[in-house]
Write a protein that holds these residues in place. Structure first.
Motif, PDB file in Angstrom:
ATOM      1  N   GLY B 214      34.191  30.767 -59.429  1.00 24.72           N
ATOM      2  CA  GLY B 214      35.588  29.816 -61.035  1.00 24.72           C
ATOM      3  C   GLY B 214      36.378  30.264 -61.452  1.00 24.72           C
ATOM      4  N   GLU B 215      36.339  31.816 -61.127  1.00 23.49           N
ATOM      5  CA  GLU B 215      37.022  32.844 -61.984  1.00 23.49           C
ATOM      6  C   GLU B 215      38.071  32.836 -61.195  1.00 23.49           C
ATOM      7  N   PRO B 216      38.957  32.785 -61.788  1.00 18.53           N
ATOM      8  CA  PRO B 216      40.463  32.814 -61.595  1.00 18.53           C
ATOM      9  C   PRO B 216      41.356  33.888 -61.202  1.00 18.53           C
ATOM     10  N   HIS B 224      44.507  43.584 -55.197  1.00 16.37           N
ATOM     11  CA  HIS B 224      43.396  41.934 -56.127  1.00 16.37           C
ATOM     12  C   HIS B 224      43.624  40.649 -56.036  1.00 16.37           C
ATOM     13  N   GLU B 225      45.371  40.391 -55.982  1.00 19.54           N
ATOM     14  CA  GLU B 225      45.310  38.854 -55.185  1.00 19.54           C
ATOM     15  C   GLU B 225      45.034  38.555 -54.447  1.00 19.54           C
ATOM     16  N   LEU B 226      45.246  38.954 -53.274  1.00 22.02           N
ATOM     17  CA  LEU B 226      44.754  39.132 -51.795  1.00 22.02           C
ATOM     18  C   LEU B 226      43.481  39.021 -51.555  1.00 22.02           C
ATOM     19  N   THR B 227      42.389  39.437 -52.799  1.00 24.68           N
ATOM     20  CA  THR B 227      41.286  39.585 -52.240  1.00 24.68           C
ATOM     21  C   THR B 227      40.431  38.594 -53.166  1.00 24.68           C
ATOM     22  N   ASP B 228      41.325  38.248 -54.035  1.00 27.75           N
ATOM     23  CA  ASP B 228      40.802  36.675 -54.843  1.00 27.75           C
ATOM     24  C   ASP B 228      41.043  35.785 -54.139  1.00 27.75           C
ATOM     25  N   ARG B 229      42.237  35.677 -54.188  1.00 27.82           N
ATOM     26  CA  ARG B 229      42.901  34.542 -52.635  1.00 27.82           C
ATOM     27  C   ARG B 229      41.965  34.058 -51.771  1.00 27.82           C
ATOM     28  N   LEU B 230      41.865  35.361 -51.089  1.00 34.11           N
ATOM     29  CA  LEU B 230      41.239  34.619 -49.605  1.00 34.11           C
ATOM     30  C   LEU B 230      39.462  34.741 -50.143  1.00 34.11           C
ATOM     31  N   ALA B 316      50.652  32.111 -49.444  1.00 31.40           N
ATOM     32  CA  ALA B 316      50.392  33.400 -50.695  1.00 31.40           C
ATOM     33  C   ALA B 316      49.584  33.979 -49.613  1.00 31.40           C
ATOM     34  N   VAL B 317      48.813  34.221 -49.362  1.00 28.60           N
ATOM     35  CA  VAL B 317      47.784  35.276 -48.712  1.00 28.60           C
ATOM     36  C   VAL B 317      48.602  35.965 -47.518  1.00 28.60           C
ATOM     37  N   LEU B 318      49.880  35.028 -46.801  1.00 31.06           N
ATOM     38  CA  LEU B 318      50.655  35.526 -45.684  1.00 31.06           C
ATOM     39  C   LEU B 318      52.038  36.307 -46.490  1.00 31.06           C
ATOM     40  N   ASP B 319      52.097  35.949 -47.875  1.00 32.05           N
ATOM     41  CA  ASP B 319      53.137  36.780 -48.873  1.00 32.05           C
ATOM     42  C   ASP B 319      52.573  38.157 -49.264  1.00 32.05           C
ATOM     43  N   LEU B 320      51.420  37.868 -49.265  1.00 30.00           N
ATOM     44  CA  LEU B 320      50.637  39.471 -49.935  1.00 30.00           C
ATOM     45  C   LEU B 320      50.572  40.143 -48.623  1.00 30.00           C
ATOM     46  N   LEU B 321      49.888  39.736 -47.861  1.00 27.29           N
ATOM     47  CA  LEU B 321      50.317  40.276 -46.168  1.00 27.29           C
ATOM     48  C   LEU B 321      50.461  41.318 -46.188  1.00 27.29           C
ATOM     49  N   ILE B 438      35.905  45.189 -54.566  1.00 24.94           N
ATOM     50  CA  ILE B 438      35.851  46.545 -54.083  1.00 24.94           C
ATOM     51  C   ILE B 438      36.376  47.473 -55.133  1.00 24.94           C
ATOM     52  N   GLU B 439      35.966  47.470 -55.968  1.00 25.29           N
ATOM     53  CA  GLU B 439      35.803  48.350 -56.930  1.00 25.29           C
ATOM     54  C   GLU B 439      35.403  48.289 -57.918  1.00 25.29           C
ATOM     55  N   PRO B 440      33.979  49.723 -57.971  1.00 28.50           N
ATOM     56  CA  PRO B 440      32.936  49.316 -59.181  1.00 28.50           C
ATOM     57  C   PRO B 440      33.414  48.354 -60.634  1.00 28.50           C
ATOM     58  N   SER B 441      32.302  47.898 -60.703  1.00 29.03           N
ATOM     59  CA  SER B 441      32.948  47.152 -62.634  1.00 29.03           C
ATOM     60  C   SER B 441      32.983  48.080 -63.229  1.00 29.03           C
ATOM     61  N   ILE B 442      34.007  47.876 -64.236  1.00 27.22           N
ATOM     62  CA  ILE B 442      34.219  48.107 -65.488  1.00 27.22           C
ATOM     63  C   ILE B 442      33.847  48.142 -66.832  1.00 27.22           C
ATOM     64  N   GLU B 443      33.956  46.510 -66.914  1.00 27.99           N
ATOM     65  CA  GLU B 443      33.468  46.315 -67.934  1.00 27.99           C
ATOM     66  C   GLU B 443      33.069  44.486 -67.854  1.00 27.99           C
TER      67      GLU B 443
END
Lengths: 140, 451
Positions: B214-216, B224-230, B316-321, B438-443
């Motif tokens: 449930g993270e926003p 990032h938006e593409l990854t999260d929306r998918l 939204a994903v179609l636009d982001l792609l 996709i990236e290692p967590s930094i915080e």
């Protein structure tokens, strides 16, 4: 020239009445033609046409959800397969012609006053979906 | 910001524990109060480790994924019991009622946040809340996580003697010291046994990749938006199994999504003006297959609007792609050269997108089957082909007179075949669990406590 699509499309544009039934018929024909075209052309164009078809189907369904009888009573006319000799750009223009005709019917059907009833909300939603589809079908 | 994962929290907790250990070894306590605070934080840490061990074992037992026979799990449960004996059964543990000051108190807080993260994946009755809840059914993954917790536990228990000495130096009575540090040799050997069952691995386990549910959606970059929306779409498509929305419009949205994801992934793998490589050709073929599914679904009446969130996320994903992976590659003319570093992250996101879409496609196919099995799919009789009505006089009559009819078996079989063609089960589908960032967590943000 897209002779085989042009002729039935002309008939539809000319004869589909400015009623919910007429609008539904135009949207049905446009949605199916767009999907057929999307499957025919290279993917670089086909993807946008698939998205336009998604909009056109949605526009038709917006009408069905407030008037379920439309799906049963309105004539479902399809332009059929795209013949091999048809020109893709001309076929796209034919689809756009149907979309424009549907937009005209919506303008005729929608009242000039209050737009808050379910019927008007459906027409507005269909109008929005059609305008979205036109960003693809109207491309030269 | 990168979404937090369970592995991030465990790493962070381990860091706090190590800091506390270094602190205890480096210098003694100045006052008795300072010693008591440190011992209280130590107890709080052990209590959190005990609770955390059960956060891994509990759901597996509740769902029947574990019978409790696995030797590592048995040793881990015994370790947790030994810790509980030392720290007491008070719940919440008293250390949770004061703000964290000592590194071990911070470590305990992070561990309890990890408990919360894991707890979100099941209802109290053990029903999954996410497609990734099946990570608990993976014994390897559970063992790896229990071993990781046991390593942190072992480090914490190793410092017991040092602490006892420091407490004595701060003039705490031996009696009081024995109350705090009753001798944890048994728990230590159990922790060593569990830790030895699975050596540390560079390959993250399925549990370790779990993120906070449930993270926003992040909107700081299109990628990032593409990854999260998918990710959200994947979750919602899975949820349709339990909470169907009866709308073929939703299935059409998902088929259109799959078309777009495969087409953009193919475009990204192809240099503008060049012929598609073998992988790109396969992706393009899948895109075509999904187009056919979407086309087929348009013939079914949709009894209601599409699932609103799925529809919005698909759009939204179609636009982001279009933004992150334009279809230039599929163009017959050459285009601009893409930057390599940009390419790698986009390629990773698209790989995850394709894998997620494969799962979405499987679930959408199941939803279609369920609608068909419950006779909820209807079509206009006039749009049926001659072949579809030829064996049924009633359908043949309806084709002439019009009307809405239940979709005939041949019509359903054709759509089912289109689904199968578009989405045969693949190794990627079976192995991929696209929850890792996709990236290692930094915080890490530690926001909660579990009881």
């Amino acid at each position: 020239m897209s002779i085989t699509w042009q002729q039935p499309a002309d008939v539809l544009v000319e004869r589909a009445p400015a009623t919910w039934h007429g609008l539904w018929t135009l949207l049905y024909a446009a949605g199916h033609a767009t999907h057929t075209l999307a499957l025919t052309v290279p993917m670089i164009e086909g993807l946008d046409l698939t998205l336009a078809a998604m909009d056109l189907h949605q526009a038709r369904e917006e009408l069905e959800w407030v008037h379920p009888e439309l799906a049963d009573q309105a004539p479902a006319v399809s332009l059929g397969l795209l013949p091999a000799r048809d020109d893709v750009d001309a076929a796209r223009a034919v689809v756009d012609q149907l979309v424009l005709a549907a937009l005209d019917r919506i303008a005729d059907l929608a009242p000039t006053g209050d737009l808050n009833s379910p019927d008007e909300a459906a027409l507005l939603a269909a109008n929005r979906a059609l305008r979205s589809a036109r960003t693809v079908t109207a491309r030269p | 910001m990168t979404p937090i994962t369970y592995a991030d929290l465990l790493t962070q907790a381990g860091g706090h524990v190590d800091r506390g250990i270094r602190q205890a070894r480096a210098r003694g306590f100045d006052t008795r109060d300072e010693a008591r605070d440190a011992l209280s934080a130590y107890h709080g840490l052990l209590a959190a480790l005990e609770a955390h061990t059960w956060a891994i074992i509990g759901p597996a037992r509740l769902t029947g994924a574990s019978t409790g026979a696995d030797p590592t799990e048995r040793a881990a449960a015994a370790m947790a019991d030994a810790l509980r004996t030392a720290t007491g059964a008070r719940d919440p543990h008293p250390s949770q009622l004061t703000p964290p000051v000592h590194p071990w108190a911070h470590g305990a807080l992070v561990l309890r946040a990890a408990n919360d993260l894991l707890a979100g994946y099941h209802t109290p009755l053990g029903r999954p809340r996410s497609p990734d809840a099946d990570a608990w059914s993976d014994l390897e993954s559970r063992t790896a996580s229990l071993a990781a917790v046991a390593r942190v536990t072992g480090s914490a228990l190793d410092v017991e003697d040092t602490l006892a000495l420091r407490a004595a130096q701060a003039h705490l009575s031996w009696r009081e010291t024995a109350h705090w540090l009753p001798g944890l040799t048994g728990a230590r050997s159990l922790a060593a046994k569990v830790a030895a069952s699975k050596p540390e691995s560079a390959m993250p386990s399925r549990l370790s990749r779990l993120g906070l549910l449930g993270e926003p959606v992040r909107t700081d970059t299109p990628l990032h938006e593409l990854t999260d929306r998918l990710k959200r779409l994947r979750h919602r498509a899975w949820d349709l199994q339990a909470h169907p929305d009866h709308s073929t419009a939703t299935l059409r949205d998902l088929a259109t999504l799959a078309t777009a994801v495969h087409a953009h992934a193919a475009g990204h793998q192809t240099a503008p003006g060049a012929d598609p490589a073998r992988g790109a050709t396969a992706l393009l073929a899948h895109a075509r297959d999904w187009q056919r599914v979407a086309h087929d679904l348009a013939d079914y009446l949709s009894t209601g609007p599409p699932h609103a969130e799925i529809h919005a996320d698909t759009r939204a994903v179609l636009d982001l792609l279009r933004q992150v992976a334009p279809l230039d590659g599929l163009s017959s003319t050459s285009g601009p050269i893409r930057r390599v570093e940009e390419d790698a992250s986009v390629a990773a996101a698209l790989r995850a997108a394709v894998a997620a879409t494969e799962q979405i496609g499987q679930w959408a196919g199941h939803s279609f089957d369920r609608l068909a099995a419950h006779s909820e799919l209807r079509v206009r009789a006039t749009t049926l082909s001659r072949q579809q009505v030829t064996d049924d006089p009633e359908l043949a009559a309806a084709k002439l007179t019009g009307g809405i009819v239940a979709a005939p078996a041949q019509c359903l079989a054709e759509t089912r075949a289109a689904y199968t063609q578009a989405n045969p089960p693949t190794a990627a589908y079976l192995a991929h669990h696209p929850t890792s960032p996709i990236e290692p967590s930094i915080e890490a943000m530690v926001i909660g406590r579990s009881l």
